[in-house]
Design a protein around this motif. Structure first.
Motif, mmCIF file in Angstrom:
data_model
loop_
_atom_site.group_PDB
_atom_site.id
_atom_site.type_symbol
_atom_site.label_atom_id
_atom_site.label_comp_id
_atom_site.label_asym_id
_atom_site.label_seq_id
_atom_site.Cartn_x
_atom_site.Cartn_y
_atom_site.Cartn_z
ATOM 1 N N ILE A 81 46.032 47.693 32.976
ATOM 2 C CA ILE A 81 45.938 46.712 34.063
ATOM 3 C C ILE A 81 44.488 46.600 34.511
ATOM 4 N N LEU A 82 43.911 45.418 34.299
ATOM 5 C CA LEU A 82 42.525 45.161 34.698
ATOM 6 C C LEU A 82 42.506 44.155 35.842
ATOM 7 N N ILE A 83 41.948 44.551 36.972
ATOM 8 C CA ILE A 83 41.845 43.678 38.143
ATOM 9 C C ILE A 83 40.565 42.855 38.037
ATOM 10 N N TYR A 84 40.697 41.543 38.268
ATOM 11 C CA TYR A 84 39.562 40.616 38.165
ATOM 12 C C TYR A 84 39.579 39.743 39.411
ATOM 13 N N THR A 85 38.653 39.968 40.335
ATOM 14 C CA THR A 85 38.750 39.339 41.651
ATOM 15 C C THR A 85 37.382 38.994 42.224
ATOM 16 N N MET A 86 37.381 38.124 43.217
ATOM 17 C CA MET A 86 36.139 37.768 43.912
ATOM 18 C C MET A 86 35.712 38.859 44.874
ATOM 19 N N HIS A 87 36.639 39.708 45.297
ATOM 20 C CA HIS A 87 36.374 40.684 46.339
ATOM 21 C C HIS A 87 36.201 42.076 45.751
ATOM 22 N N ALA A 88 35.190 42.791 46.232
ATOM 23 C CA ALA A 88 34.962 44.160 45.745
ATOM 24 C C ALA A 88 34.392 45.010 46.869
ATOM 25 N N ALA A 99 47.396 51.935 43.341
ATOM 26 C CA ALA A 99 48.578 51.158 42.983
ATOM 27 C C ALA A 99 48.861 51.224 41.486
ATOM 28 N N GLY A 100 47.873 51.679 40.700
ATOM 29 C CA GLY A 100 48.119 51.868 39.269
ATOM 30 C C GLY A 100 47.218 51.105 38.330
ATOM 31 N N ALA A 101 46.193 50.407 38.847
ATOM 32 C CA ALA A 101 45.294 49.659 37.968
ATOM 33 C C ALA A 101 44.375 50.607 37.194
ATOM 34 N N ASP A 102 43.916 50.146 36.038
ATOM 35 C CA ASP A 102 43.045 50.948 35.182
ATOM 36 C C ASP A 102 41.589 50.516 35.258
ATOM 37 N N GLY A 103 41.345 49.306 35.726
ATOM 38 C CA GLY A 103 39.974 48.811 35.759
ATOM 39 C C GLY A 103 39.771 47.774 36.828
ATOM 40 N N TYR A 104 38.507 47.533 37.169
ATOM 41 C CA TYR A 104 38.173 46.637 38.273
ATOM 42 C C TYR A 104 36.874 45.913 37.946
ATOM 43 N N VAL A 105 36.916 44.573 37.939
ATOM 44 C CA VAL A 105 35.735 43.755 37.670
ATOM 45 C C VAL A 105 35.672 42.631 38.692
ATOM 46 N N SER A 106 34.477 42.326 39.172
ATOM 47 C CA SER A 106 34.293 41.216 40.098
ATOM 48 C C SER A 106 34.073 39.920 39.326
#
Length: 209
Positions: A81-88, A99-106
Motif C-alpha cells: 500500500i503506497l500513499i500518494y497525497t498532497m499533504h505530508a 493503519a497499515g501503509a507501506d509507503g508515503y509520497v507527496s
C-alpha cells in the motif's frame, strides 16, 4: 523462454486527471501494469479483491481513506500500500503507517520519487519520500482553541464523509446552518477543500482511524 511477470498496480484517486497522470508516470516501466482504477474507497476494496494486485497507490483524501487502508489490510494482507497525497506532516504519516501503509509520497515530489516508491513497495520494502522530513514538527491547532463546539461537530461529521443534508438531520438544524458553520470552520482553519478538513480532523484526532 519464460516471460517476466508483470507487477499489477491498482490506482485509487478521486480525480480522473490525477489517475491518468499516475498511469502515464508508471508507463516508464514496461513490467508494471495498471490492472484497475477506482475513484472511491469502497470500489477500490472490491477491485483489489478481484484483481489481487501487487500494490495499490492510494490518495487518503478520499472519504474514509484511512479506513480503506485498514480494509486492504484485512482482505489482502500481502498487498503493498503506497500513499500518494498532497499533504505530508509527521502526524499524518504516523497515522497512515499505523493503519497499515507501506509507503508515503507527496504529490509535490518529482515523478522519479513515485517510481522509486513503487519499486520499493512492490519489492516488499517500506518507503518514505525525502520530502516527508520537511514537515516534521508541524503543529496542529487544537480544535477548542479556534473552533466553536458546533463547528467542531460539523468538521468531524464532514470528515466522516457525511453530506450537509445528513449533518443537518443528525444535528437537527437547517442545511443553511450547517453550511454556515462549515464555511466559518474552513475559514478559521485556512482549509480550501473537503480534503483539507479531512486531514485536519485526522491530525487533530477528531475522528478515529
Amino acid at each position: 523462454m519464460t516471460q517476466s511477470k508483470h507487477v499489477d498496480i491498482l490506482i485509487v484517486d478521486g480525480h480522473p486527471v490525477m489517475r491518468a497522470g499516475i498511469r502515464a508516470c508508471l508507463a516508464a516501466r514496461p513490467d508494471w501494469r495498471v490492472c484497475a482504477e477506482a475513484g472511491t474507497g469502497e470500489a477500490a476494496v472490491a477491485l483489489a479483491q478481484r484483481h489481487r494486485p501487487r500494490l495499490v497507490i492510494l490518495d487518503p483524501a478520499l472519504p474514509s481513506g484511512l479506513e480503506t487502508v485498514r480494509e486492504f489490510r484485512r482482505h489482502i494482507p500481502d498487498m503493498g500500500i503506497l500513499i500518494y497525497t498532497m499533504h505530508a506532516d509527521e502526524c499524518l504519516v504516523s497515522d497512515i503507517l499505523k493503519a497499515g501503509a507501506d509507503g508515503y509520497v507527496s504529490k509535490n515530489d518529482a515523478d522519479v520519487t513515485l517510481l522509486a516508491a513503487v519499486e520499493a513497495v512492490a519489492a516488499g520494502r517500506q518507503y518514505a519520500a525525502p520530502s516527508t522530513g520537511r514537515h516534521v514538527g508541524k503543529k496542529v491547532p487544537c480544535p477548542a482553541q479556534i473552533l466553536t463546539p458546533r463547528q467542531i461537530q460539523v468538521v468531524r461529521l464532514v470528515a466522516e464523509g457525511r453530506t450537509n443534508r445528513n449533518i443537518a438531520h443528525h444535528l437537527q438544524v437547517s442545511v443553511k446552518t450547517v453550511e454556515s458553520h462549515r464555511t466559518a470552520a474552513m475559514k478559521k482553519l485556512d482549509a480550501h477543500t473537503v480534503a483539507d478538513l479531512v486531514h485536519y480532523a485526522i491530525r487533530a484526532k477528531l475522528i478515529r482511524l
